[in-house]
Motif scaffolding. Sequence first.
Motif, PDB file in Angstrom:
ATOM      1  N   THR A 460       0.842  -1.201   0.000  1.00  0.00           N
ATOM      2  CA  THR A 460       0.000   0.000   0.000  1.00  0.00           C
ATOM      3  C   THR A 460       0.873   1.245   0.000  1.00  0.00           C
ATOM      4  O   THR A 460       2.097   1.158   0.114  1.00  0.00           O
ATOM      5  CB  THR A 460      -0.967  -0.016   1.199  1.00  0.00           C
ATOM      6  N   GLU A 504      -4.865  -0.837  -2.323  1.00  0.00           N
ATOM      7  CA  GLU A 504      -4.173  -2.123  -2.276  1.00  0.00           C
ATOM      8  C   GLU A 504      -3.413  -2.322  -3.579  1.00  0.00           C
ATOM      9  O   GLU A 504      -4.013  -2.379  -4.642  1.00  0.00           O
ATOM     10  CB  GLU A 504      -5.175  -3.259  -2.099  1.00  0.00           C
ATOM     11  N   LEU A 567       1.213  -4.406   2.961  1.00  0.00           N
ATOM     12  CA  LEU A 567      -0.070  -4.245   3.628  1.00  0.00           C
ATOM     13  C   LEU A 567      -0.277  -5.442   4.536  1.00  0.00           C
ATOM     14  O   LEU A 567      -0.241  -6.578   4.088  1.00  0.00           O
ATOM     15  CB  LEU A 567      -1.189  -4.160   2.586  1.00  0.00           C
TER      16      LEU A 567
END
Lengths: 571, 187
Positions: A460, A504, A567
């Motif tokens: 991310t 994402e 992430l």
Amino acid sequence: MAEPAYIVTSDSETTGEEKPSTFSEIAIGIDIGTSQCSVAMWSGSRVELLKNTGNQKIMKSYVTFKGNTPSGGVCSQLSHEDEMLSGATIFNMKRLIGRVDTDPVVHASKNLPFLVQTLDIGVRPFIAALVNNMWRSTTPEEVLAIFLVELRAMIEAQLKRRIRNVVLTVPVSFSRFQLTRIERACAMAGLHVLRLMPEPTAVALLYAQQQQQNAHENMGSGCEKIALIFNMGAGYCDVAVTATAGGVSQIKALAGSTIGGEDLLQNMMRHLLPESGNLFQNHRVKEIKRMGLLRVATQDAIHQLSSQTSVQVDVDLGDGLKIWKTVDREEFEEVNRKVFEKCESLIIQCLKDAKVEVEDVNDVIVVGGCSYIPRVKNLVANTCKGKELYKGMNPLEAPVCGAALEGAVASGINDPLGNLDLLTIQATPLAIGIRADGNKFVPVIPKDTAMPARKELVFTTIHDNQTEALIIVYEGEGEKAEENHLLGYFKIMGIPAAPKGMPEINVCMDIDAANVLRVLAGVVMPGSRKPAIPVMEVRMPSVDDGHGWCAEALNRSYGASLDLVTLQNKA
Amino acid sequence: MRCHGLTVHGTNHRGFCVPTVSPLFSRPTRPVTRISFPKATLKNDGLVMELSFYELLGIPESGSLMEIKNAYKQLARKYHPDVSPPGRVEEYTKRFIQVQEAYETLSDPSRRAMYDHDMAKGINFAFNARRRHNYHDQVVEQKSEWKSRWQSQLSELKRRSNNKDGGGNMSWAARMRQQRDELSNES
């Protein structure tokens, strides 16, 4: 049957999966070593080594530039030693290929009796041979290609047919960039690379065949056998742990390093003549000759120390510089203690990565030119808790035989006797990942992943409203990004504005059947199922020869502005 | 080379991105979305999705490690691209990667236990469900697996005492995770 004309592949393109169009029942394996080379052929249910006109199975890897036509070690009847003295001969190309001039291995090559010049800025080193008192520049790829052309001519003359597909063995520690240089050299020589096979995995395949034959003879259960393979040549040291059953060799772990006989030789040269490094700095004709003389004398001494415990070195380097010294085996081992320690650590690392205890290893196989050195045999046996070494293999011929077998398997040759009911499941020798989480190297495909493979990780953004992200792809084992080999980079643009940590960024890496690496990246916003922007697909490696320079420039220009972090999500 | 610093809000701060807290303890539990990449990505509607790892390998759920290894090697002989029929390389490559995943999970006792547990709970963890591997989990796993023996014994003792301290209500998987976190703290 008409053969398609050879097409030279572009820089970023490795040659794709290709089953041979002609119905061939032969397959060729080539082992180009740092100092020696051999060719094996699968034909009529067995593998045999080809000989050159001098009746040699093991040929020297070098190319001499003299007059208009360079000549290599395949046909040349002159001894390597004599040729080496003149500065006209380039060798050790396997240590130089695909490396930049900041690489310590390139710097160590400056002691060779030809010209290796570095500017230390991360570009390709300048390499030249002395021809009629002129430095003629060349490249490792060119030297390798000249050598391969000679090899090809030798093979074709014997088989009375054209050959195209070959399997080459490569060191474990080669980066994907270096592999592309080998492919390039083959393309220059008109050869198509069917597979590039890490050397110990070629040995593993030969071992799998031997085990398969044993199982047939003894009507055995064919239960799984674990083998540790240690291969040390002039330029590289490789270790593999393989699990073998029913003709399938599953590579569990690989470890490799740029250490080999060349290091033993250079350490010994420094031991015999401590000022040798400075003495040869200027590469004048007289100096090159001295360097050659010292090299030959040292090489002979090391060879003799394999069978006797001490040796008399007596060499006249000219201008009153003489070396007259007795060297014993302990001295040789002490001078090279660090090299041997590194070998040990590679074995331990490989067993650990394979998650195999020493006690569970069924066979320990030692191959390569350095396997004749008593210290090398001892260190492998000792690290494997005193296990007796496997005897059923010729240490110099095993890798090339394995390569020929792989060639036969991969080109779909069918053997009625079942000698080709074999398979190698290769593993990635190095991790492949991207730069993220600061300057960290985050692997997406970990080391020792079975190939073909496809893995993905989600990243991310680190800034609010970050609309671009730089994906820098590295290969290696270092924790920091710059400790690894740069394979390429691309930018994701048009990430929808959002607070940091929201988008994402899905990075997927795919290694296909032909060992081609593709990196895919897509962006998904939470709550959506569809990618926010078109997915990017980039074939790697995409860098060229200036990649050392390039990595630094990327860092300088972008810093952390387009960075990503992994992430974290619930598993 | 053009500088792209301007295109980014909040711009260039070297070192800014270094995480200040250990990521292991600050995990947002947001589930991530899958995107299907072109080519080798599996079709979600395919029959293959229905298969459990055991079915993929063609062995019973009680299968021994030996059976798993044998099944894996046999299937590799069938699906590995080196030996698959020329026209079906891509299709077989997908299948090989699935078989590989099943083998890797089932041949590792702790991963197999977790998989069995999930299956028993009725969660349909077919292929791909665990495929989104978590980097940190993996690192922790590797670390924990290769601790020397006394260390793992020590942590076992600690785990038991933790359970007494009120971890009793935790699920098996949660306890496993806690155990692994503890191991990584010790390193």
